[in-house]
Write a protein that holds these residues in place. Structure first.
Motif, short mmCIF file in Angstrom:
data_model
loop_
_atom_site.label_atom_id
_atom_site.label_comp_id
_atom_site.label_asym_id
_atom_site.label_seq_id
_atom_site.Cartn_x
_atom_site.Cartn_y
_atom_site.Cartn_z
N LEU A 127 -8.43 22.03 -18.68
CA LEU A 127 -7.55 20.46 -18.72
C LEU A 127 -7.48 19.98 -17.10
CD1 LEU A 127 -8.02 18.87 -21.95
CD2 LEU A 127 -9.74 20.14 -21.12
N LEU A 128 -6.51 19.76 -17.04
CA LEU A 128 -6.15 20.09 -15.64
C LEU A 128 -6.96 20.51 -14.89
CD1 LEU A 128 -2.78 20.66 -15.33
CD2 LEU A 128 -3.07 18.35 -15.42
N LEU A 129 -7.19 21.46 -14.44
CA LEU A 129 -7.69 21.70 -13.24
C LEU A 129 -9.57 20.90 -13.55
CD1 LEU A 129 -8.46 24.40 -10.96
CD2 LEU A 129 -9.87 25.78 -13.07
N LYS A 130 -10.03 20.73 -14.28
CA LYS A 130 -11.59 19.83 -14.23
C LYS A 130 -10.78 18.87 -13.62
CE LYS A 130 -15.58 21.02 -15.43
NZ LYS A 130 -15.73 21.88 -16.18
N GLU A 131 -9.70 18.36 -14.05
CA GLU A 131 -10.06 16.56 -14.20
C GLU A 131 -9.66 16.16 -12.68
OE1 GLU A 131 -7.42 15.05 -17.03
OE2 GLU A 131 -7.46 13.54 -16.14
N ILE A 132 -8.38 17.59 -12.19
CA ILE A 132 -8.32 17.46 -10.47
C ILE A 132 -9.44 17.40 -9.31
CG2 ILE A 132 -7.02 18.72 -8.83
CD1 ILE A 132 -4.79 19.54 -11.07
N CYS A 133 -10.01 18.45 -9.84
CA CYS A 133 -11.13 19.87 -9.30
C CYS A 133 -12.96 18.17 -9.11
CB CYS A 133 -11.70 20.22 -9.45
SG CYS A 133 -10.65 21.89 -9.20
N THR A 134 -12.44 16.88 -10.37
CA THR A 134 -13.58 16.36 -10.41
C THR A 134 -12.68 15.40 -9.49
OG1 THR A 134 -13.72 16.59 -12.66
CG2 THR A 134 -14.51 14.78 -11.68
N LEU A 135 -11.58 14.99 -9.47
CA LEU A 135 -11.31 14.11 -8.85
C LEU A 135 -11.33 14.29 -7.01
CD1 LEU A 135 -8.06 12.41 -9.83
CD2 LEU A 135 -10.21 11.03 -9.63
N PHE A 136 -11.10 15.63 -6.49
CA PHE A 136 -11.05 16.04 -5.42
C PHE A 136 -12.49 15.80 -4.88
CE2 PHE A 136 -10.81 19.97 -2.42
CZ PHE A 136 -9.85 19.38 -1.55
N GLU A 137 -13.55 16.81 -5.96
CA GLU A 137 -15.03 16.67 -5.34
C GLU A 137 -15.30 14.97 -4.45
OE1 GLU A 137 -17.34 18.72 -7.64
OE2 GLU A 137 -19.20 17.84 -6.60
N GLY A 138 -14.43 14.28 -5.09
CA GLY A 138 -15.15 12.80 -5.33
C GLY A 138 -14.77 12.40 -3.72
N TYR A 139 -13.33 12.49 -3.78
CA TYR A 139 -12.31 12.26 -2.57
C TYR A 139 -13.07 13.21 -1.25
CZ TYR A 139 -8.48 10.63 -5.11
OH TYR A 139 -7.81 9.65 -6.53
N CYS A 140 -13.43 13.98 -1.49
CA CYS A 140 -14.01 15.13 -0.70
C CYS A 140 -14.87 14.12 0.02
CB CYS A 140 -14.50 16.49 -0.54
SG CYS A 140 -12.81 17.36 -0.88
N ASN A 141 -15.98 13.37 -1.36
CA ASN A 141 -17.44 13.13 -0.64
C ASN A 141 -17.19 11.58 0.10
OD1 ASN A 141 -18.66 14.77 -1.79
ND2 ASN A 141 -19.10 13.91 -3.33
N ILE A 154 -14.74 11.26 2.28
CA ILE A 154 -14.34 11.60 3.52
C ILE A 154 -15.32 11.79 3.96
CG2 ILE A 154 -13.00 13.51 4.97
CD1 ILE A 154 -11.31 13.91 2.87
N TYR A 155 -16.33 12.86 4.12
CA TYR A 155 -17.40 13.43 4.63
C TYR A 155 -18.33 12.22 4.83
CZ TYR A 155 -16.49 17.48 1.89
OH TYR A 155 -16.27 19.12 1.57
N ALA A 156 -18.02 10.94 3.70
CA ALA A 156 -18.93 9.10 4.13
C ALA A 156 -18.12 9.29 5.61
CB ALA A 156 -19.14 8.94 2.81
N SER A 157 -16.70 8.43 5.29
CA SER A 157 -16.26 7.47 6.00
C SER A 157 -14.77 8.38 6.79
CB SER A 157 -16.27 6.23 5.31
OG SER A 157 -16.14 6.67 4.23
N GLY A 158 -14.70 9.44 6.68
CA GLY A 158 -13.18 9.71 6.80
C GLY A 158 -12.62 9.63 6.60
N PHE A 159 -11.31 10.39 6.63
CA PHE A 159 -9.67 9.81 5.65
C PHE A 159 -9.60 8.32 5.15
CE2 PHE A 159 -5.47 9.75 4.91
CZ PHE A 159 -5.16 9.89 3.91
N LYS A 160 -9.88 7.43 6.29
CA LYS A 160 -10.07 5.67 6.18
C LYS A 160 -9.93 5.65 4.99
CE LYS A 160 -13.51 3.69 9.13
NZ LYS A 160 -13.56 5.01 9.36
N ALA A 161 -11.33 6.18 3.95
CA ALA A 161 -11.72 5.92 2.81
C ALA A 161 -11.08 5.82 1.73
CB ALA A 161 -12.70 6.85 2.69
N LEU A 162 -9.36 6.72 2.36
CA LEU A 162 -8.53 7.27 1.14
C LEU A 162 -7.35 6.70 1.44
CD1 LEU A 162 -9.50 11.17 -0.38
CD2 LEU A 162 -10.34 8.82 -0.96
N GLN A 163 -7.04 5.97 3.11
CA GLN A 163 -6.21 5.82 3.44
C GLN A 163 -5.30 5.33 2.45
OE1 GLN A 163 -6.09 4.04 7.35
NE2 GLN A 163 -4.51 3.78 7.94
N GLU A 164 -5.45 3.77 2.30
CA GLU A 164 -4.81 2.70 1.13
C GLU A 164 -3.92 3.31 0.13
OE1 GLU A 164 -3.39 0.40 2.94
OE2 GLU A 164 -4.31 0.68 4.45
N GLU A 165 -5.08 3.94 -0.87
CA GLU A 165 -4.81 4.85 -2.01
C GLU A 165 -3.94 5.89 -2.03
OE1 GLU A 165 -7.62 6.14 -4.66
OE2 GLU A 165 -6.46 6.14 -6.21
#
Ligand code: BTN
Length: 236
Positions: free
Chosen positions: A156-170, A172-183
């Motif tokens: 369950l941990l793996l699923k939760e981590i990888c789902t969040l990770f995939e969203g963060y990667c998307n 990054i693809y769309a607008s770079g790390f700055k999309a995650l910077q504040e969080e």
């Protein structure tokens, strides 16, 4: 997201690198144990049963190599957020460790993969999370989730981590790390503190001022200058 699970491997990162041509973007390799688990700076990552050991394969198109460290940070954020969402007081030690109470819970090893001619084949983002191993051996203070009083199901941990990770990667693809910077910055208690940083260029001490839109650490040295680092081993 495809999960390829093994009882034992030398290293999930090594497997992912060796098979990258036959693996798909976002494939995940897991192993219950690793016989040759690897950490950063050529350190050994002991991997007995009870830990969560996995590597994600990324094949991003058209990104500058300078952007690659964003994915390491995205994994640190995904692990930290997953743990926090489940009640663990986790935080990130930039760039790629997740700690609780000064003790390491998770380490991340990211590797670029290239063919014989030097062409870029992809990235492998590997994470080792201390879930319920007995007799934890680590060169730094470390702790398991179990020792903190949490009983997690690794799948369950793996699923939760990888789902969040995939969203963060998307993001990054769309607008770079700055999309995650504040969080990302919200999970870095070292910001504003005096820290020391060991890098290939030497040893630096100063105040951790900020994390840039590229995910780099901005360190104000004792002389007052602000220096930018993309990687390093931090202590604070
Ligand atoms: C570190 O803190 O030095 C990074 C540790 C990374 C360990 C993980 S476990 C899964 C993957 N396979 C490896 O051999 N290493 C990473």
């Amino acid at each position: 997201m495809r999960i390829l699970g093994f009882d034992s491997l030398p290293s999930t990162n090594t497997y992912a690198k060796e098979h990258i041509k036959n693996l798909l973007h976002n494939d995940i390799i897991t192993a219950d144990t690793q016989s040759d688990g690897r950490g950063r700076m050529r350190r050994l990552w002991l991997s007995p049963k009870g830990g969560l050991y996995f590597s994600v394969v990324l094949k991003p198109q058209g990104l500058a190599p300078r952007a690659f460290c964003s994915f390491t940070l995205a994994m640190a954020l995904a692990v930290c957020k997953t743990l926090k969402n489940n009640g663990v007081e986790a935080y990130i030690k930039w760039p790629n460790d997740v700690l609780c109470g000064g003790k390491k819970l998770c380490g991340i090893l990211s590797e670029g993969v290239f063919d014989e001619s030097g062409a870029f084949l992809g990235l492998v983002i590997g994470a080792g999370l201390n879930v319920s191993q007995e007799n934890l051996v680590c060169d730094k203070p470390a702790v398991t989730l179990k020792a903190l009083g949490f009983n997690f199901e690794r799948a369950l941990l793996l699923k939760e981590i990888c789902t969040l990770f995939e969203g963060y990667c998307n993001d990054i693809y769309a607008s770079g790390f700055k999309a995650l910077q504040e969080e990302f910055k919200r999970h870095i208690p070292a910001l504003g503190q005096v820290v020391s940083l060991r890098t290939a260029k030497g040893f630096f001490t100063g105040t951790a001022r900020d994390i840039s839109a590229e995910g780099f650490l901005l360190l104000q040295t004792q002389e007052g200058a602000v220096e930018e680092f993309s990687v390093g081993d931090m202590d604070f």
